[in-house]
Each structure stands twice: as C-alpha cells, then as structure tokens.
Motif scaffolding. Structure first.
Motif, PDB file in Angstrom:
ATOM      1  N   TYR A   1      -7.444   5.677   3.934  1.00  5.48           N
ATOM      2  CA  TYR A   1      -8.280   4.466   4.601  1.00  5.48           C
ATOM      3  C   TYR A   1      -8.201   4.612   6.133  1.00  5.48           C
ATOM      4  N   SER A   2      -7.184   5.047   6.878  1.00  4.37           N
ATOM      5  CA  SER A   2      -7.148   5.261   8.198  1.00  4.37           C
ATOM      6  C   SER A   2      -7.405   6.449   8.755  1.00  4.37           C
TER       7      SER A   2
ATOM      8  N   MET B   1       0.902  -1.143   0.047  1.00  2.00           N
ATOM      9  CA  MET B   1       0.128  -0.117  -0.037  1.00  2.00           C
ATOM     10  C   MET B   1       0.917   1.176   0.029  1.00  2.00           C
ATOM     11  N   THR B   2       0.423   2.053  -0.708  1.00  2.00           N
ATOM     12  CA  THR B   2       1.142   3.675  -0.695  1.00  2.00           C
ATOM     13  C   THR B   2       0.632   4.285   0.694  1.00  2.00           C
ATOM     14  N   VAL B   3       1.542   5.500   0.771  1.00  2.00           N
ATOM     15  CA  VAL B   3       1.397   6.068   1.896  1.00  2.00           C
ATOM     16  C   VAL B   3      -0.140   6.748   1.523  1.00  2.00           C
ATOM     17  N   ALA B   4      -0.636   7.256   0.614  1.00  2.00           N
ATOM     18  CA  ALA B   4      -1.659   7.959   0.324  1.00  2.00           C
ATOM     19  C   ALA B   4      -2.817   7.154   0.727  1.00  2.00           C
ATOM     20  N   THR B   5      -2.676   5.584   0.254  1.00  2.00           N
ATOM     21  CA  THR B   5      -3.713   4.811   0.529  1.00  2.00           C
ATOM     22  C   THR B   5      -4.078   4.572   1.944  1.00  2.00           C
ATOM     23  N   VAL B   6      -2.968   4.606   2.912  1.00  2.00           N
ATOM     24  CA  VAL B   6      -3.019   4.492   4.308  1.00  2.00           C
ATOM     25  C   VAL B   6      -3.618   5.591   4.852  1.00  2.00           C
ATOM     26  N   ILE B   7      -3.319   6.832   4.363  1.00  2.00           N
ATOM     27  CA  ILE B   7      -4.050   7.921   4.941  1.00  2.00           C
ATOM     28  C   ILE B   7      -5.340   7.930   4.554  1.00  2.00           C
TER      29      ILE B   7
ATOM     30  N   THR C   1      -9.702  13.574   4.960  1.00  2.00           N
ATOM     31  CA  THR C   1      -9.755  12.777   3.611  1.00  2.00           C
ATOM     32  C   THR C   1     -11.126  12.715   3.362  1.00  2.00           C
ATOM     33  N   ALA C   2     -11.801  13.274   2.278  1.00  2.00           N
ATOM     34  CA  ALA C   2     -13.253  13.195   1.869  1.00  2.00           C
ATOM     35  C   ALA C   2     -13.599  11.757   1.533  1.00  2.00           C
ATOM     36  N   LYS C   3     -14.802  11.636   2.063  1.00  2.00           N
ATOM     37  CA  LYS C   3     -15.193  10.161   2.037  1.00  2.00           C
ATOM     38  C   LYS C   3     -16.627  10.354   1.313  1.00  2.00           C
ATOM     39  N   THR C   4     -17.441  11.145   1.575  1.00  2.00           N
ATOM     40  CA  THR C   4     -19.040  11.196   0.974  1.00  2.00           C
ATOM     41  C   THR C   4     -18.805  11.606  -0.511  1.00  2.00           C
TER      42      THR C   4
END
Length: 65
Positions: free
Chosen positions: A9-10, A1-7, A22-25
């Motif tokens: 999702y977590s 996983m990349t750092v951006a992906t970790v940021i 992080t925008a989710k909706t």
C-alpha cells in the motif's frame, strides 16, 4: 497489518524506508503471474519476450534448457 501489506500500500519498506516496486494495474499483475508460473507452456513465449526486453537473456537458458 503485515509488513507485506504495508509495502504494497505504501510502496516503501517500513524498516529501511527504501522504495519497493509493487504491481498495481491489472496488466502489471498479469505480467508478474506469468513469471510465477514460468513452467507453463502457454507463458513461455511471453516470458522470453519480456526477458529479452529487460536485457536478461542469460536467464532464458536457466529457465528453459
């Protein structure tokens, strides 16, 4: 996983453990998209309203001269 992906999702930066927005909706993602394409005329009014609501009127003159 990349750092951006970790940021994304977590919601936390893995190295500093600081909370990151992080925008989710769908609404939040569309709002961010408007800022990425700030130069398009159809987004101009929405961006102006959002910046005023955020208290960032100084950015209006920098974006829209």
């Amino acid at each position: 996983m990349t750092v951006a992906t970790v940021i994304y999702y977590s919601g936390y930066h893995p190295y500093t453990l600081k909370k990151v927005y992080t925008a989710k909706t769908k609404k939040e993602k569309l709002s961010q998209r408007k800022f990425l394409f700030w130069y398009k005329k159809e987004y101009r009014d929405a961006i102006k309203q959002e910046l005023i609501k955020m208290g960032k009127k100084d950015l209006l003159t920098k974006l829209f001269r």
